[in-house]
Design a protein around this motif. Structure first.
Motif, PDB file in Angstrom:
ATOM      1  N   LEU A 129       0.835  -1.202   0.000  1.00 46.15           N
ATOM      2  CA  LEU A 129       0.000   0.000   0.000  1.00 46.15           C
ATOM      3  C   LEU A 129       0.861   1.240   0.000  1.00 46.15           C
ATOM      4  O   LEU A 129       1.998   1.245   0.464  1.00 46.15           O
ATOM      5  N   THR A 130       0.271   2.295  -0.543  1.00 47.20           N
ATOM      6  CA  THR A 130       0.907   3.606  -0.534  1.00 47.20           C
ATOM      7  C   THR A 130      -0.184   4.662  -0.421  1.00 47.20           C
ATOM      8  O   THR A 130      -1.368   4.354  -0.312  1.00 47.20           O
ATOM      9  N   GLY A 131       0.207   5.915  -0.463  1.00 46.13           N
ATOM     10  CA  GLY A 131      -0.730   7.025  -0.346  1.00 46.13           C
ATOM     11  C   GLY A 131       0.013   8.221   0.209  1.00 46.13           C
ATOM     12  O   GLY A 131       1.117   8.096   0.745  1.00 46.13           O
ATOM     13  N   THR A 132      -0.590   9.378   0.084  1.00 48.51           N
ATOM     14  CA  THR A 132       0.042  10.564   0.650  1.00 48.51           C
ATOM     15  C   THR A 132       0.022  10.508   2.172  1.00 48.51           C
ATOM     16  O   THR A 132       1.001  10.846   2.832  1.00 48.51           O
ATOM     17  N   ASN A 133      -1.083  10.037   2.730  1.00 51.00           N
ATOM     18  CA  ASN A 133      -1.227   9.998   4.186  1.00 51.00           C
ATOM     19  C   ASN A 133      -1.895   8.705   4.633  1.00 51.00           C
ATOM     20  O   ASN A 133      -2.623   8.071   3.876  1.00 51.00           O
ATOM     21  N   GLY A 134      -1.639   8.324   5.864  1.00 49.73           N
ATOM     22  CA  GLY A 134      -2.304   7.180   6.468  1.00 49.73           C
ATOM     23  C   GLY A 134      -1.623   5.844   6.249  1.00 49.73           C
ATOM     24  O   GLY A 134      -2.125   4.813   6.699  1.00 49.73           O
ATOM     25  N   LYS A 135      -0.454   5.847   5.582  1.00 46.77           N
ATOM     26  CA  LYS A 135       0.191   4.570   5.237  1.00 46.77           C
ATOM     27  C   LYS A 135       0.570   3.756   6.476  1.00 46.77           C
ATOM     28  O   LYS A 135       0.278   2.561   6.550  1.00 46.77           O
ATOM     29  N   THR A 136       1.225   4.397   7.424  1.00 48.48           N
ATOM     30  CA  THR A 136       1.724   3.659   8.579  1.00 48.48           C
ATOM     31  C   THR A 136       0.575   3.136   9.436  1.00 48.48           C
ATOM     32  O   THR A 136       0.622   1.996   9.930  1.00 48.48           O
ATOM     33  N   THR A 137      -0.460   3.935   9.626  1.00 49.78           N
ATOM     34  CA  THR A 137      -1.631   3.470  10.362  1.00 49.78           C
ATOM     35  C   THR A 137      -2.263   2.276   9.670  1.00 49.78           C
ATOM     36  O   THR A 137      -2.596   1.266  10.306  1.00 49.78           O
ATOM     37  N   THR A 138      -2.421   2.372   8.351  1.00 50.05           N
ATOM     38  CA  THR A 138      -3.091   1.303   7.613  1.00 50.05           C
ATOM     39  C   THR A 138      -2.277   0.020   7.621  1.00 50.05           C
ATOM     40  O   THR A 138      -2.826  -1.079   7.786  1.00 50.05           O
ATOM     41  N   VAL A 139      -0.972   0.131   7.444  1.00 49.87           N
ATOM     42  CA  VAL A 139      -0.157  -1.079   7.442  1.00 49.87           C
ATOM     43  C   VAL A 139      -0.132  -1.714   8.830  1.00 49.87           C
ATOM     44  O   VAL A 139      -0.085  -2.951   8.969  1.00 49.87           O
ATOM     45  N   GLY A 140      -0.223  -0.904   9.882  1.00 50.13           N
ATOM     46  CA  GLY A 140      -0.310  -1.449  11.231  1.00 50.13           C
ATOM     47  C   GLY A 140      -1.628  -2.169  11.472  1.00 50.13           C
ATOM     48  O   GLY A 140      -1.670  -3.252  12.083  1.00 50.13           O
ATOM     49  N   LEU A 141      -2.716  -1.588  10.983  1.00 48.14           N
ATOM     50  CA  LEU A 141      -4.024  -2.242  11.077  1.00 48.14           C
ATOM     51  C   LEU A 141      -4.031  -3.550  10.287  1.00 48.14           C
ATOM     52  O   LEU A 141      -4.556  -4.573  10.746  1.00 48.14           O
ATOM     53  N   LEU A 142      -3.430  -3.534   9.105  1.00 45.18           N
ATOM     54  CA  LEU A 142      -3.371  -4.734   8.271  1.00 45.18           C
ATOM     55  C   LEU A 142      -2.585  -5.843   8.972  1.00 45.18           C
ATOM     56  O   LEU A 142      -3.019  -7.006   9.000  1.00 45.18           O
ATOM     57  N   GLU A 143      -1.442  -5.500   9.533  1.00 40.85           N
ATOM     58  CA  GLU A 143      -0.661  -6.481  10.274  1.00 40.85           C
ATOM     59  C   GLU A 143      -1.488  -7.065  11.419  1.00 40.85           C
ATOM     60  O   GLU A 143      -1.483  -8.284  11.651  1.00 40.85           O
ATOM     61  N   SER A 144      -2.225  -6.228  12.135  1.00 42.67           N
ATOM     62  CA  SER A 144      -3.036  -6.681  13.258  1.00 42.67           C
ATOM     63  C   SER A 144      -4.133  -7.634  12.796  1.00 42.67           C
ATOM     64  O   SER A 144      -4.413  -8.653  13.451  1.00 42.67           O
ATOM     65  N   MET A 145      -4.769  -7.341  11.671  1.00 40.76           N
ATOM     66  CA  MET A 145      -5.819  -8.219  11.136  1.00 40.76           C
ATOM     67  C   MET A 145      -5.257  -9.568  10.706  1.00 40.76           C
ATOM     68  O   MET A 145      -5.865 -10.618  10.953  1.00 40.76           O
ATOM     69  N   LEU A 146      -4.110  -9.547  10.043  1.00 39.74           N
ATOM     70  CA  LEU A 146      -3.488 -10.797   9.590  1.00 39.74           C
ATOM     71  C   LEU A 146      -3.123 -11.677  10.782  1.00 39.74           C
ATOM     72  O   LEU A 146      -3.352 -12.898  10.774  1.00 39.74           O
ATOM     73  N   ARG A 147      -2.576 -11.062  11.824  1.00 39.47           N
ATOM     74  CA  ARG A 147      -2.197 -11.840  13.006  1.00 39.47           C
ATOM     75  C   ARG A 147      -3.417 -12.370  13.744  1.00 39.47           C
ATOM     76  O   ARG A 147      -3.398 -13.486  14.282  1.00 39.47           O
ATOM     77  N   ALA A 148      -4.494 -11.579  13.766  1.00 38.89           N
ATOM     78  CA  ALA A 148      -5.727 -12.049  14.397  1.00 38.89           C
ATOM     79  C   ALA A 148      -6.296 -13.254  13.659  1.00 38.89           C
ATOM     80  O   ALA A 148      -7.039 -14.059  14.249  1.00 38.89           O
ATOM     81  N   ASP A 149      -5.951 -13.404  12.393  1.00 41.27           N
ATOM     82  CA  ASP A 149      -6.392 -14.540  11.591  1.00 41.27           C
ATOM     83  C   ASP A 149      -5.463 -15.745  11.734  1.00 41.27           C
ATOM     84  O   ASP A 149      -5.607 -16.739  11.022  1.00 41.27           O
ATOM     85  N   GLY A 150      -4.477 -15.626  12.618  1.00 44.95           N
ATOM     86  CA  GLY A 150      -3.578 -16.738  12.873  1.00 44.95           C
ATOM     87  C   GLY A 150      -2.404 -16.835  11.924  1.00 44.95           C
ATOM     88  O   GLY A 150      -1.711 -17.863  11.892  1.00 44.95           O
ATOM     89  N   ARG A 151      -2.131 -15.791  11.184  1.00 41.32           N
ATOM     90  CA  ARG A 151      -1.042 -15.822  10.212  1.00 41.32           C
ATOM     91  C   ARG A 151       0.209 -15.168  10.793  1.00 41.32           C
ATOM     92  O   ARG A 151       0.132 -14.196  11.538  1.00 41.32           O
ATOM     93  N   ARG A 152       1.334 -15.710  10.415  1.00 43.84           N
ATOM     94  CA  ARG A 152       2.601 -15.063  10.776  1.00 43.84           C
ATOM     95  C   ARG A 152       2.810 -13.926   9.781  1.00 43.84           C
ATOM     96  O   ARG A 152       3.003 -14.154   8.585  1.00 43.84           O
TER      97      ARG A 152
END
Length: 542
Positions: A129-152
């Protein structure tokens, strides 16, 4: 391509000795390449890193600006490859010389993609993902969702961990949540992501790219060759245009996200519920609940909800369950410096959003609060502020400008925020009265002193139910080492203020000789603009 490719003896110049440059040099040595590293800095950290790289086998580390004027040789022969850190502009002497000579110039991300996972490790899905703003927040949320699904899974790229470090992990990952800057994308050609997203687009770094259209073109590269889903922002039509123009793999879908009611093949909001109308069979007539505004806490700023929906779209593209999306939102903890509450005193909330380094990010921040004492200013990076000020004018109660020259922002305030008291932002040769002591403190090279002056001024003018918000809308390097350094200075200054009040044993701010008062504020003198968005909140808070 691959770890078993003929890297042995390849002559490589690595430009930049930051996090990604260090990772690139270390990896190339491991592969058996001959490596020369160039960096214009000579600070203690660079010298320590240089010593480490020489110990592990880097042929030479050249520190100092004199080494950046020409492409160095490697073992007496011309370089065959340049791997560059994101900060090096295309017109930098070494990069331009390599391009003219036909020598490939890669980002560390490109090198990571070409290598792939270490032999024997898992092969991860790339979600980029990319964008002018919100990248770090979004990638952190994505990591959290993936881990909640049991994925490394791990967040990497422009967020802290270099992608090379992630792909060199001996065990490997099921998924990589990869944040990419426009700089990294400029030097990246080959990616094969499962899903990709552009969160938004607004003028930023136009000086680095040589114009907005080139900036846009580099951002759009993220969609190329995507396999499953290209995620775009319904409320930012240029991102959908990027998807339409992208050369993607057969079967790849366009998936939108919006904080409004979603159409077909979108994720969005229905009242207080986050829903998915993209990744389910009966999407023409049904929607899956993937979360609620209550999952964010008492207040959910609109841009945070949008970021979560973008992350959810990327996660759902690789089969993350709706329950895991919700759990990922609940488990996510925002990092420092992004709409970070610092203190509350006299019913005034103090908020650090130093990461709002451009007008687009500052607008999202300002529109999350109703009555704002705004601390802003710094290096403008070639952007204009009229739209930002017009959007936020009705919310501004006072404005305090730091920065060695924030005259552009002051000028926009004068045009679009009538009657709003402003201090700072004047330059000494503007034909007006000499700069006051307060103005000199705000504009001085000592960033910590400038922030103390700003916080003292804000303490004098802020009233109950108001928010003192640091959202600079500008870069920090005129007075600080980084945006983080600027945020730390704000936090420290607020802490000093709170300690002073506690020592005085009163809830009222002091007005000693060094404390600036509201008399230093000067009102703007033109009409306000109308219209602004309301932040999303839980129903009971509306």
């Amino acid at each position: 391509m691959g770890w078993d490719a003929p890297w042995e003896g390849l002559r490589v110049v690595v430009t930049g000795l930051g996090v990604s440059g260090f990772a690139a040099a270390d990896t190339l040595v491991e592969l058996g390449a001959q490596v020369v590293v160039v960096d214009g800095g000579t600070a203690e950290k660079q010298r320590r890193d240089a010593q480490t790289l020489e110990i592990v086998g880097v042929a030479e580390v050249l520190l100092g600006p004199e080494h950046t004027a020409a492409l160095p040789t490697v073992a007496g022969e011309p370089a065959q490859l340049v791997v560059t850190s994101p900060g090096w502009r295309p017109d930098a002497s070494i990069i331009a010389e390599a391009s003219t000579a036909g020598i490939p110039v890669w980002s560390e991300v490109e090198l990571a993609w070409r290598l792939g996972p270490r032999p024997g490790a898992r092969t991860p899905e790339w979600l980029v993902l990319t964008g002018t703003n919100g990248k770090t927040t979004t990638v952190g949320l994505l990591e959290s969702m993936l881990r909640a699904d049991g994925r490394r899974a791990v967040a990497c790229g422009n967020v802290g961990m270099p992608v090379l470090d992630a792909i060199r992990d001996p065990e490997g990952f099921d998924a990589l949540a990869v944040e990419l800057s426009s700089f990294q994308l400029h030097y990246t050609e080959l990616l094969d992501p499962a899903a990709s997203a552009v969160l938004n687009l607004a003028p930023d770094h136009v000086d680095w790219h040589g114009g907005f259209e080139r900036y846009r073109a580099d951002k759009a590269r993220i969609y190329e060759n995507t396999r499953v889903a290209c995620v775009y922002n319904v409320d930012d039509p240029v991102t959908e245009e990027m998807v339409a123009d992208a050369d993607v793999q057969e079967g790849c879908r366009a998936v939108g996200f919006t904080t409004g009611t979603p159409g077909l093949s979108m994720l969005g909001m229905v009242e207080d519920v986050l829903v998915d109308r993209a990744f389910l069979v009966e999407r023409r007539h049904q929607a899956l609940e993937i979360g609620q505004l209550a999952d964010f806490g008492p207040v959910a700023p609109q841009h945070l909800v949008a970021n979560a929906l973008a992350a959810a779209a990327l996660a759902r593209a690789v089969g993350v369950s709706p329950d895991a999306v919700r759990e990922g939102i609940r488990a996510y903890e925002p990092g420092q410096h992004r709409i970070q509450p610092v203190a509350k005193s006299q019913d005034v909330l103090w908020v650090n959003d130093t990461k709002a380094t451009n007008p687009h990010a500052a607008a999202a921040s300002l529109l999350s609060f109703q009555d704002v004492v705004w601390i802003a200013g710094g290096l403008p990076k070639g952007v204009v502020y009229d739209d930002l000020v017009a959007q936020a004018a009705s919310r501004l109660r006072h404005v305090i400008l730091v920065g060695t020259d924030s005259s552009q922002l002051r000028s926009s305030l004068a045009r679009h925020a009538p009657g709003v008291p402003v201090v700072g932002g004047r330059v000494g040769d503007d034909g007006g009265a000499p700069l006051s002591l307060l103005e000199r403190r705000l504009a001085g090279a000592d960033g910590a002193e400038a922030m103390r002056a700003a916080v003292e001024t804000a303490a004098d003018v802020a009233e109950p139910e108001q928010t003192v918000l640091l959202a600079p809308a500008a870069a920090s390097m005129d007075q600080f080492d980084s945006y983080g350094d600027r945020g730390d200075a704000f936090i420290a200054a607020v802490a000093e203020l709170m300690e002073r009040r506690s020592a005085q044993g009163t809830s009222e701010p002091g007005h000693g000789p060094a404390d600036p008062g509201p008399a230093d504020m000067e009102p703007a003198d033109t009409e306000p603009a109308e219209g602004e968005e309301q932040p999303l909140r839980r129903a009971e808070d509306r």
